[in-house]
Design an enzyme around this catalytic site. Structure first.
Site, PDB file in Angstrom:
ATOM      1  N   ASP A 168      74.786 -39.630  62.132  1.00 35.01           N
ATOM      2  CA  ASP A 168      73.499 -39.989  62.730  1.00 35.01           C
ATOM      3  C   ASP A 168      72.455 -40.318  61.667  1.00 35.01           C
ATOM      4  OD1 ASP A 168      74.923 -39.320  64.935  1.00 35.01           O
ATOM      5  OD2 ASP A 168      73.809 -37.497  65.398  1.00 35.01           O
ATOM      6  N   TYR A 214      79.145 -27.268  70.147  1.00 36.25           N
ATOM      7  CA  TYR A 214      79.359 -28.103  68.954  1.00 36.25           C
ATOM      8  C   TYR A 214      79.925 -27.286  67.778  1.00 36.25           C
ATOM      9  CZ  TYR A 214      78.500 -31.883  65.604  1.00 36.25           C
ATOM     10  OH  TYR A 214      78.658 -32.864  64.652  1.00 36.25           O
TER      11      TYR A 214
HETATM   12  C1  GLA Z   1      76.332 -35.453  67.143  1.00 38.99           C
HETATM   13  C2  GLA Z   1      76.334 -35.124  65.644  1.00 38.99           C
HETATM   14  C3  GLA Z   1      77.133 -36.150  64.868  1.00 38.99           C
HETATM   15  C4  GLA Z   1      78.515 -36.352  65.469  1.00 38.99           C
HETATM   16  C5  GLA Z   1      78.429 -36.580  66.979  1.00 38.99           C
HETATM   17  C6  GLA Z   1      79.780 -36.629  67.638  1.00 38.99           C
HETATM   18  O1  GLA Z   1      75.635 -36.648  67.364  1.00 38.99           O
HETATM   19  O2  GLA Z   1      75.017 -35.074  65.142  1.00 38.99           O
HETATM   20  O3  GLA Z   1      77.225 -35.759  63.518  1.00 38.99           O
HETATM   21  O4  GLA Z   1      79.363 -35.284  65.163  1.00 38.99           O
HETATM   22  O5  GLA Z   1      77.661 -35.582  67.618  1.00 38.99           O
HETATM   23  O6  GLA Z   1      80.513 -37.714  67.168  1.00 38.99           O
END
Ligand code: GLA
Length: 386
Positions: free
Chosen positions: A170, A220
């Site tokens: 991101d 997560y």
């Molecule tokens: C979130 C995290 C990213 C990535 C996505 C899944 O956006 O911030 O780093 O792991 O989830 O792909």
């Protein structure tokens, strides 16, 4: 929803200085989900949904932040930066703290921000917050840190200050996106190449479930840990292995008996997703939209059944996309448990699909979904120097 001129006005109503202006972007990800923290590949693009920042130094040890979209503010002393109960403020304070840890002398800043980037929708408003502020401070204090390093710093801030063990996709995309292009990023080496995001007679549309389950933040770190356990088990036989990036499906299968079923599923998904990404990048380069669509659908299945980060709302939208003539593929985008689906749609089928899906979604869940047409743009930029 605020425009750049709204943000300037709100700043000037509060402060006397002439602010620096920054435009920070959200991102989409075409394919390669939950691969970044496994040292794999991602295929994102920065898009034209923005957070605008007006920032000025104030010559004191206090900083004042104002989040225009939610009409909330936070004041803190820059010599005592500690996390608070406001998540949005932590994303910003964490950046200042990281800069201080590099030994950079800072002073207090006044900052007003807001925009049209949907919050908590899988378009990474959090990275836009971090990267907009990071580029703002970098410019204001003439630090010249460089974009890749700023992306790393922002990721470190997420880990250490906000407490989210995210990958680098991101922040990297928000800072290094380029107009008209997707980025094929190797999250291990941070080598990257731009691939033109040319979709022929198709278009990408995001559909926002307008649902964000709590699970998004709690699950997560669990997924990160599950992947780590898978790697650890395979390492016993292959000590050279460092991450899922180094493990093939054959290697994983050879040790399947030693892995709890859930760990096997998580790892198998990630390994297959990296392979899908390679194929998708080739499809994009060669204009093979139908196959690209199929790959998106396969990714969704994997995220739903193997990685288990989907939700009934996301599954409903993807199932409808699958059944609709002219929609080539769809999948949940981002971390999961809510937010947006990304849909690859033929231009001629777009209007009818969006009308029908919006209606059916409301009938099923009683929620008004939203949709967005997004275009790849240059990453987070300075709009105006002070
Ligand atoms: C979130 C995290 C990213 C990535 C996505 C899944 O956006 O911030 O780093 O792991 O989830 O792909």
């Amino acid at each position: 929803m605020h425009s750049l001129s709204d943000i300037v006005k709100l700043y000037e109503e509060r402060f006397d200085t002439h602010p620096l202006l920054i435009r920070a972007c959200g991102r989409i990800n075409i394919i390669g989900e939950h691969t970044d923290y496994n040292n794999g590949f991602v295929l994102p693009a920065a898009v034209d949904k923005y957070l605008y920042f007006a920032i000025g130094e104030n010559g004191t040890a206090d900083s004042l932040l104002y989040a225009a979209d939610i009409k909330d503010s936070h004041r803190f002393n820059i010599n005592e930066i500690v996390p608070c109960e406001k998540l949005w403020a932590n994303y910003l304070m964490g950046i200042m703290k990281q800069l201080q840890e590099r030994g950079v002398p800072l002073e207090g800043v006044d900052c007003v921000f807001g925009g049209n980037l949907p919050i908590g929708s899988g378009m990474s408003s959090s990275a836009a917050l971090e990267c907009g502020f990071a580029l703002g401070l970098d410019t204001l204090f003439r630090l010249e840190i460089g974009r890749v390093e700023l992306a790393r710093l922002a990721q470190r801030s997420s880990h250490q200050f906000v407490g989210i063990p995210c990958g680098i996709m991101d922040q990297f995309t928000s800072l290094l996106g380029r107009a008209g292009q997707a980025i094929k990023l190797d999250c291990r080496s941070l080598e990257y190449e731009y691939i033109p995001l040319e979709l022929g007679d198709c278009e990408l549309v995001l559909i926002n479930t307008k649902v964000h389950h709590e699970l998004a933040s709690s699950e997560y770190p669990v997924r990160v840990e599950e992947c780590r356990k898978g790697v650890e088990a395979v390492q016993k036989h292959h000590p050279e292995v460092e991450s899922l990036r180094d493990i093939t499906l054959e290697m994983l299968d050879a040790h399947r008996d030693e892995l709890p079923a859930v760990i096997y599923r998580r790892c198998a998904y990630v390994i297959k997703e990296n392979a899908r990404l390679e194929e998708a990048a080739a499809c994009l380069a060669e204009g093979e939209m139908e196959r690209l669509g199929e790959l998106l659908l396969l990714t969704h299945e994997g995220l739903r059944d193997e990685y288990e980060v989907s939700s009934p709302e996301l599954d409903f939208l993807v199932a409808m996309a699958r059944e609709t003539e002219g929609v080539l593929g769809a999948r949940l985008m981002g971390g999961g448990f809510g937010g947006c689906t990304i849909n690859l749609v033929r231009k001629e089928a777009k209007e009818k699909f969006l009308k029908e899906v919006t209606k059916a979604y409301f009938k099923q869940f009683g929620i008004h979904s939203e949709y967005y047409f997004v275009h790849p743009v240059d990453g987070t930029t300075v709009v105006r120097e002070e």
